[in-house]
Design a protein around this motif. Sequence first.
Motif, mmCIF file in Angstrom:
data_model
loop_
_atom_site.group_PDB
_atom_site.id
_atom_site.type_symbol
_atom_site.label_atom_id
_atom_site.label_comp_id
_atom_site.label_asym_id
_atom_site.label_seq_id
_atom_site.Cartn_x
_atom_site.Cartn_y
_atom_site.Cartn_z
ATOM 1 N N UNK B 70 0.850 -1.180 0.000
ATOM 2 C CA UNK B 70 0.000 0.000 0.000
ATOM 3 C C UNK B 70 0.890 1.236 0.000
ATOM 4 N N UNK B 71 0.418 2.249 -0.674
ATOM 5 C CA UNK B 71 1.048 3.555 -0.555
ATOM 6 C C UNK B 71 -0.053 4.591 -0.378
ATOM 7 N N UNK B 81 -5.553 4.402 0.903
ATOM 8 C CA UNK B 81 -4.409 3.612 0.474
ATOM 9 C C UNK B 81 -4.601 3.102 -0.944
ATOM 10 N N UNK B 82 -3.510 2.993 -1.640
ATOM 11 C CA UNK B 82 -3.489 2.416 -2.983
ATOM 12 C C UNK B 82 -2.638 1.158 -2.892
ATOM 13 N N UNK B 83 -3.159 0.038 -3.427
ATOM 14 C CA UNK B 83 -2.429 -1.225 -3.356
ATOM 15 C C UNK B 83 -2.004 -1.665 -4.752
ATOM 16 N N UNK B 84 -0.761 -2.057 -4.859
ATOM 17 C CA UNK B 84 -0.285 -2.599 -6.134
ATOM 18 C C UNK B 84 1.020 -3.352 -5.895
ATOM 19 N N UNK B 85 1.355 -4.198 -6.864
ATOM 20 C CA UNK B 85 2.660 -4.858 -6.809
ATOM 21 C C UNK B 85 3.736 -3.849 -7.209
ATOM 22 N N UNK B 477 -6.372 -6.216 1.957
ATOM 23 C CA UNK B 477 -7.155 -5.473 0.973
ATOM 24 C C UNK B 477 -8.163 -6.380 0.270
#
Lengths: 190, 494
Positions: B70-71, B81-85, B477
Amino acid sequence: MTVAPDPSSVASDLQWVREESPTWDADKVRVIGGAPEGAFVLPFSDGEQLPGDWFSARDAGGAVVGYGRLDTTWGGDAEILLAVDPGHQEAGVGSFVLERLEAEAAARDINYIHNRIRDHAQRDVVHDWLVVRGFRGPVDGDLRKRVGAGGRRPRPEARPASSAASGTPDGRGPGHEEQGGYVDVEEHQY
Amino acid sequence: MTTVDDPRTGAAPEPTGPVSTIDYDERIPNNVNLAGDRRLQRALEGWQPKFLDWWKTLGPALPTEDVYLRTAIAVGRDGWAHFEHVPMEEYRWGIFLAEQNPDRQIAFGKHKGEPAWQEVPGEHRADLMRLIVIQGDTEPASVEQQRILGNTAPSIYDLRNLFQVNVEEGRHLWAMVYLLHAYFGREGRDEAEQLLKRNSGDLDAPRILGAFNEETTDWLQFFMFTYFTDRDGKYQLGTLKESAFDPLARTCEFMLKEEAHHMFVGTTGVQRVVERTAEVMKAKGGEATFEDGVIPLDVVQKYLNFQFSVSMDLFGSEQSTNAGNYYSSGLKGRWQETRRKDDHVLLDDEREMNYVEDGQIRQKTVPMLSALNLDLRDEYVADCANGVRRWNQELEDAGLTERLFLPHEGFNRKVGAYASHHVSPEGEVIDDAAWEAGVGGWLPSEEDRRAVAALMVPVYTYGEFAPWIAPPKTGINDQPVEFDYVHLAEEGMA
């Protein structure tokens, strides 16, 4: 005329005494109150109990010639106070107190001691005195010194992390810590 | 409701309330208008390569391709929060302050009722810088302490959580470095450099605080560290969140939003260890041992005793002149200062404090202003007890009578009123001989640590877990537990 005591004869006879229940007393008024105006800000009244770990340096006759104090605001980092009786300065008392304070700090697993010199006439002299004894920092800021042996292992060998691959910028997360979201402190559940 | 096609993205309600978005077009993501201050931007861009060098050298050792992280994309009350690889070295470390309240007033001390400071007052400059340096020093320290843990992760889910904690501790370092660069000139820049030069456990230049120089030897210690030691950080941040220096207060407020997940990792990590041990105890009808492939409950208690006691030392001496001065000056408040029902000045207040005399624990009355370290520590201890209750619920649910407990506040202390005394976990003042006779049963021995370490075999298959720990109830998430949270690099799988 003031005649400075012979350093070798004074410092070698000094005793280091821990104060179990430190209070603001006549000896402290004499020793700490004898410092240049502005050197210490200790607004205590007679008989008042004092926070922190206090120690006195005493001559062979038991008279107090210096004080040291550790104020441990965090574990691992303590502020020192160091004061020498005006009649016993330049006799090695300050070095004695500092050495003992460093040992006391190290015994408590404290890694650094620090000191800030307040605004008074001999500020530069005190700064030089501390720098010669291993403190680092500006005259108007924190002076810090590593003490003891808190380090427990050597620095790990350098090893670069992996190279990159691209990610997929997609998801947005809700505000729950168990799902990884951001949570206001009043809503912490864990 | 946001609708997206990617199956790895769970449903997420839209944020409500005011949000402050973060500028990701900048080299250093921020919501402090860095683009409008070229001098500061250049200074931070000069520090950034040194940070990345530090991360590559002393950050997580396990090679990975990317991690589901998360960022922050907004910092409003709901914090979004934004979640990504993301490849970890490309994580968007940045500078995020909570929303500004232009009407905020100082809530305590001699400046109570005055407008919060947007600049550093000259008379408090050195003290504020010290507070920021101490806080900043702890952030990279835990990353250094945990750098090799990835090699023995009990699951990909846990590995992801470790890395999430690591990158956010790195971001917290950024937060403190921003304050040093933006508000403290050359001395601030010098201190920011030192934050990368001191290292956990380094003989010549260790981290400042004691617990941040202890090696994190295994995952049980990691969970205990995240529960007890990170929680100390939470409480310190909570006092700085009250600071009259508004940029510091806002910085710490947002850091606390991130800390919630770190607390979750510690709480549920220990809980899952206890759950698994309790299962075996229930099945056996008696004590579980290392031979059963789980961590015995008495060893969990020893780890708890250790991490709790070293974390208690982080609060410093019960009485501190500096702590009182910080409060009176408005630099550092109390936990949940504005909820306290008193005058927020404390000049006439007193409280009770324990101390040791003649082999007994006694109480004395001391000025409240001198005992603010103790006030904060008491709040912390009460919070710690909540987790222990949660862990004991697992034992109760399994029908077991054994219970975990917090040791006495005087147990294994090196700082403060108990420093020169031995106190048993039950709170009895004991002599050297009794301590030596009992310590092997109270604190983890080298043998205990070796036996725990022997269980730490990495499990990198998605959805599988090491036998000493129960799986979590849910994923991150809204992803499934077996989600591909981490893609290891080939050399990491060897």
